[in-house]
Enzyme design. Structure first.
Site, PDB file in Angstrom:
ATOM      1  N   GLY A  45       0.772  -0.461   2.685  1.00  0.00           N
ATOM      2  CA  GLY A  45      -1.160   0.040   2.019  1.00  0.00           C
ATOM      3  C   GLY A  45      -1.756  -1.006   1.683  1.00  0.00           C
ATOM      4  O   GLY A  45      -2.520  -0.276   1.033  1.00  0.00           O
ATOM      5  N   CYS A  46      -1.365  -1.898   2.032  1.00  0.00           N
ATOM      6  CA  CYS A  46      -3.013  -3.559   2.011  1.00  0.00           C
ATOM      7  C   CYS A  46      -3.218  -2.843   3.168  1.00  0.00           C
ATOM      8  O   CYS A  46      -4.931  -2.992   2.999  1.00  0.00           O
ATOM      9  CB  CYS A  46      -2.137  -4.406   1.619  1.00  0.00           C
ATOM     10  SG  CYS A  46      -1.652  -5.257   0.714  1.00  0.00           S
TER      11      CYS A  46
END
Length: 152
Positions: A45-46
Site C-alpha cells: 500500500g505504501c
C-alpha cells in the site's frame, strides 16, 4: 490520538530525511506543503501511494505543492524505498515519532481482531501561511494525487 483538523496551524515540526537533511515547517513558509504519513516503507500500500505521487509529481509541483513523506522507518530504509521506486521527494525518518505524534497520526489500530499502536495513513495539506487546508483520512493509495489535486 488527537488528529489535527482543517483550519488549525500545522505543528512546527523538525525532522531528518533519508539523507540526514533537516526539514522543518518554516522551510516551507509561502509554499503549499503536502505531508503524507504512511505505515511502512516498501510495503504494498505504501509503495502504491508513493509511486502514485511520483507519477503525478510534475502536476503537483505545477500546482505549487511541495511533498514530504513521513513514517517511523529508519533513514536507511527510507533511502532504499526512494532508490527502489525512484521517488523525487524527501522522506522523513521519524523513528522517535515526534512528527507522527505532533500531527496525531500515531495511535491505536485494529487488524484481524488485534489492537496495536501504529501509523494511521493520512495526508495533510498545509497552505502558504502554515494552516492545514485539507486532511485526507481515507487515502486511496492508487489514486492519491487526484485526492490532493481535486481541491487545489
Amino acid at each position: 490520538m488527537k488528529t489535527l483538523e482543517i483550519g488549525q496551524p500545522a505543528p512546527a515540526f523538525k525532522a531528518l530525511d533519508q539523507a540526514g537533511n533537516t526539514h522543518q515547517l518554516s522551510d516551507y513558509k509561502g509554499k503549499k506543503l503536502v505531508v503524507f504519513f504512511y505505515p511502512k516503507a516498501s510495503t504494498p500500500g505504501c509503495t502504491w501511494e508513493a509511486c502514485n505521487l511520483r507519477d503525478n509529481y510534475a502536476e503537483l509541483k505545477a500546482k505549487g505543492f511541495e511533498l514530504l513523506g513521513v513514517s517511523a522507518d529508519s533513514a536507511a530504509r527510507q533511502q532504499k524505498f526512494i532508490d527502489k521506486n525512484n521517488l523525487p521527494f524527501p522522506l522523513l525518518a521519524d523513528e522517535e515519532k515526534e512528527v507522527l505524534n505532533a500531527f496525531g497520526v500515531w495511535g491505536p489500530k485494529k487488524f484481524m481482531g488485534r489492537t496495536y499502536d501504529g501509523i494511521h495513513r493520512m495526508t495533510f495539506v498545509i497552505n502558504e501561511e502554515g494552516i492545514i487546508s485539507d486532511v485526507i483520512s481515507k487515502v486511496k493509495t492508487k489514486d492519491h494525487a487526484a485526492q490532493i489535486l481535486e481541491k487545489a
